[in-house]
Design a protein around this motif. Sequence first.
Motif, PDB file in Angstrom:
ATOM      1  N   CYS A  58       0.841  -1.194   0.000  1.00  0.00           N
ATOM      2  CA  CYS A  58       0.000   0.000   0.000  1.00  0.00           C
ATOM      3  C   CYS A  58       0.873   1.239   0.000  1.00  0.00           C
ATOM      4  CB  CYS A  58      -0.881   0.028   1.242  1.00  0.00           C
ATOM      5  SG  CYS A  58      -2.133  -1.242   1.181  1.00  0.00           S
ATOM      6  N   ALA A  59       0.351   2.300  -0.571  1.00  0.00           N
ATOM      7  CA  ALA A  59       1.061   3.574  -0.582  1.00  0.00           C
ATOM      8  C   ALA A  59       1.115   4.138   0.829  1.00  0.00           C
ATOM      9  CB  ALA A  59       0.359   4.546  -1.509  1.00  0.00           C
ATOM     10  N   ALA A  60       2.232   4.758   1.157  1.00  0.00           N
ATOM     11  CA  ALA A  60       2.365   5.411   2.456  1.00  0.00           C
ATOM     12  C   ALA A  60       1.587   6.724   2.431  1.00  0.00           C
ATOM     13  CB  ALA A  60       3.833   5.693   2.753  1.00  0.00           C
ATOM     14  N   PRO A  61       1.009   7.122   3.554  1.00  0.00           N
ATOM     15  CA  PRO A  61       0.337   8.412   3.602  1.00  0.00           C
ATOM     16  C   PRO A  61       1.329   9.522   3.245  1.00  0.00           C
ATOM     17  CG  PRO A  61      -0.098   7.143   5.594  1.00  0.00           C
ATOM     18  CD  PRO A  61       0.966   6.426   4.834  1.00  0.00           C
ATOM     19  N   SER A  62       0.882  10.484   2.451  1.00  0.00           N
ATOM     20  CA  SER A  62       1.781  11.566   2.048  1.00  0.00           C
ATOM     21  C   SER A  62       1.021  12.871   1.883  1.00  0.00           C
ATOM     22  CB  SER A  62       2.497  11.216   0.749  1.00  0.00           C
ATOM     23  OG  SER A  62       1.561  11.089  -0.297  1.00  0.00           O
ATOM     24  N   VAL A  63       1.790  13.960   1.949  1.00  0.00           N
ATOM     25  CA  VAL A  63       1.254  15.306   1.820  1.00  0.00           C
ATOM     26  C   VAL A  63       2.028  16.026   0.722  1.00  0.00           C
ATOM     27  CG1 VAL A  63       0.995  17.522   3.013  1.00  0.00           C
ATOM     28  CG2 VAL A  63       0.620  15.409   4.254  1.00  0.00           C
ATOM     29  N   THR A  64       1.324  16.791  -0.106  1.00  0.00           N
ATOM     30  CA  THR A  64       1.960  17.678  -1.082  1.00  0.00           C
ATOM     31  C   THR A  64       1.422  19.087  -0.870  1.00  0.00           C
ATOM     32  OG1 THR A  64       0.291  17.208  -2.781  1.00  0.00           O
ATOM     33  CG2 THR A  64       2.293  15.862  -2.818  1.00  0.00           C
ATOM     34  N   VAL A  65       2.229  20.082  -1.256  1.00  0.00           N
ATOM     35  CA  VAL A  65       1.858  21.478  -1.090  1.00  0.00           C
ATOM     36  C   VAL A  65       2.159  22.223  -2.385  1.00  0.00           C
ATOM     37  CG1 VAL A  65       2.340  23.613   0.183  1.00  0.00           C
ATOM     38  CG2 VAL A  65       2.373  21.441   1.376  1.00  0.00           C
ATOM     39  N   GLU A  66       1.247  23.123  -2.764  1.00  0.00           N
ATOM     40  CA  GLU A  66       1.469  24.013  -3.912  1.00  0.00           C
ATOM     41  C   GLU A  66       1.075  25.414  -3.516  1.00  0.00           C
ATOM     42  OE1 GLU A  66      -0.167  22.927  -7.706  1.00  0.00           O
ATOM     43  OE2 GLU A  66      -0.028  20.816  -7.186  1.00  0.00           O
ATOM     44  N   PRO A  67       1.879  26.391  -3.763  1.00  0.00           N
ATOM     45  CA  PRO A  67       3.252  26.354  -4.252  1.00  0.00           C
ATOM     46  C   PRO A  67       4.206  25.956  -3.128  1.00  0.00           C
ATOM     47  CG  PRO A  67       2.628  28.621  -3.822  1.00  0.00           C
ATOM     48  CD  PRO A  67       1.410  27.768  -3.550  1.00  0.00           C
ATOM     49  N   VAL A  68       5.452  25.644  -3.493  1.00  0.00           N
ATOM     50  CA  VAL A  68       6.420  25.216  -2.490  1.00  0.00           C
ATOM     51  C   VAL A  68       7.285  26.364  -1.987  1.00  0.00           C
ATOM     52  CG1 VAL A  68       6.465  22.813  -3.244  1.00  0.00           C
ATOM     53  CG2 VAL A  68       8.072  24.438  -4.250  1.00  0.00           C
ATOM     54  N   THR A  69       7.252  27.493  -2.663  1.00  0.00           N
ATOM     55  CA  THR A  69       7.937  28.701  -2.193  1.00  0.00           C
ATOM     56  C   THR A  69       6.843  29.687  -1.803  1.00  0.00           C
ATOM     57  OG1 THR A  69       9.781  28.301  -3.693  1.00  0.00           O
ATOM     58  CG2 THR A  69       9.583  30.522  -2.773  1.00  0.00           C
ATOM     59  N   VAL A  70       6.863  30.095  -0.530  1.00  0.00           N
ATOM     60  CA  VAL A  70       5.779  30.922   0.008  1.00  0.00           C
ATOM     61  C   VAL A  70       6.330  32.054   0.856  1.00  0.00           C
ATOM     62  CG1 VAL A  70       4.141  29.002   0.025  1.00  0.00           C
ATOM     63  CG2 VAL A  70       5.525  29.443   2.046  1.00  0.00           C
ATOM     64  N   ALA A  71       5.523  33.049   1.038  1.00  0.00           N
ATOM     65  CA  ALA A  71       5.832  34.150   1.959  1.00  0.00           C
ATOM     66  C   ALA A  71       4.818  34.093   3.095  1.00  0.00           C
ATOM     67  CB  ALA A  71       5.740  35.491   1.222  1.00  0.00           C
ATOM     68  N   VAL A  78      -2.932  22.261   0.255  1.00  0.00           N
ATOM     69  CA  VAL A  78      -2.343  21.063   0.842  1.00  0.00           C
ATOM     70  C   VAL A  78      -3.212  19.874   0.428  1.00  0.00           C
ATOM     71  CG1 VAL A  78      -1.654  19.916   2.982  1.00  0.00           C
ATOM     72  CG2 VAL A  78      -1.535  22.417   2.819  1.00  0.00           C
ATOM     73  N   ARG A  79      -2.566  18.841  -0.112  1.00  0.00           N
ATOM     74  CA  ARG A  79      -3.273  17.616  -0.502  1.00  0.00           C
ATOM     75  C   ARG A  79      -2.673  16.439   0.259  1.00  0.00           C
ATOM     76  NH1 ARG A  79      -2.461  20.460  -5.205  1.00  0.00           N
ATOM     77  NH2 ARG A  79      -4.366  21.135  -6.239  1.00  0.00           N
ATOM     78  N   GLY A  80      -3.550  15.543   0.677  1.00  0.00           N
ATOM     79  CA  GLY A  80      -3.116  14.333   1.347  1.00  0.00           C
ATOM     80  C   GLY A  80      -3.630  13.110   0.607  1.00  0.00           C
ATOM     81  N   GLU A  81      -2.844  12.050   0.602  1.00  0.00           N
ATOM     82  CA  GLU A  81      -3.232  10.791  -0.032  1.00  0.00           C
ATOM     83  C   GLU A  81      -2.929   9.635   0.904  1.00  0.00           C
ATOM     84  OE1 GLU A  81      -1.499  10.270  -3.870  1.00  0.00           O
ATOM     85  OE2 GLU A  81      -2.259  12.174  -4.622  1.00  0.00           O
ATOM     86  N   ALA A  82      -3.697   8.562   0.753  1.00  0.00           N
ATOM     87  CA  ALA A  82      -3.539   7.328   1.534  1.00  0.00           C
ATOM     88  C   ALA A  82      -3.727   7.579   3.028  1.00  0.00           C
ATOM     89  CB  ALA A  82      -2.191   6.662   1.242  1.00  0.00           C
ATOM     90  N   MET A  83      -4.622   8.482   3.368  1.00  0.00           N
ATOM     91  CA  MET A  83      -4.900   8.814   4.762  1.00  0.00           C
ATOM     92  C   MET A  83      -6.027   7.927   5.270  1.00  0.00           C
ATOM     93  SD  MET A  83      -2.847  11.271   5.517  1.00  0.00           S
ATOM     94  CE  MET A  83      -1.668  12.194   4.557  1.00  0.00           C
ATOM     95  N   MET A  84      -5.681   6.657   5.547  1.00  0.00           N
ATOM     96  CA  MET A  84      -6.694   5.726   6.022  1.00  0.00           C
ATOM     97  C   MET A  84      -6.081   4.622   6.865  1.00  0.00           C
ATOM     98  SD  MET A  84      -7.623   3.776   2.444  1.00  0.00           S
ATOM     99  CE  MET A  84      -8.361   5.215   1.769  1.00  0.00           C
TER     100      MET A  84
END
Length: 168
Positions: A58-71, A78-84
């Motif tokens: 199974c895929a490990a739970p993970s988080v992605t963020v857009e954009p990655v450079t912020v002020a 923020v997106r999350g996957e495999a959160m179960m």
Amino acid sequence: MAAVARSETCQHVAMTKTSWIGGCRTKAMAVGATVLVVTGAVTACAAADSAGESSAACAAPSVTVEPVTVAPGDEVTVRGEAMMEGCADAIGMDEDGNVISKETVTPFAGLEVRLLAAGTERVLATVDADEHGAFEITVRIPQDSPAGGAEVAVDVTGAESAKVEVVG
């Protein structure tokens, strides 16, 4: 099947076994070899145990963020996957030959989305994963966030966090 060329002998669907073997031996062998390769590939992808069930990682739970450079003060997605809980990787077949899951999975609820920066931790939002274990939320980077490397994470054991760079 594209490798099987048509000929006078092989055009008719209602051929006898003898005419198929006699008239299309080379082509029939090419189809058989293709089936063997495909069958081997499918077998390699899902190893079956003695009960006719198979298991995959199974895929490990993970988080992605857009954009990655912020002020500070910027909004990010923020997106999350495999959160179960569980992962439904054990599968089997029912009496009709349909693939079925042998596990129950439960999406996580009340996940805290956190910003980890310069040794501090701030909760940005709380979110529930959907029935597929995914979520998407827009959050604001706090105004007092220090410049430098940071991470956006969720409170799930083993979840991969997302790196962000806070500038300005």
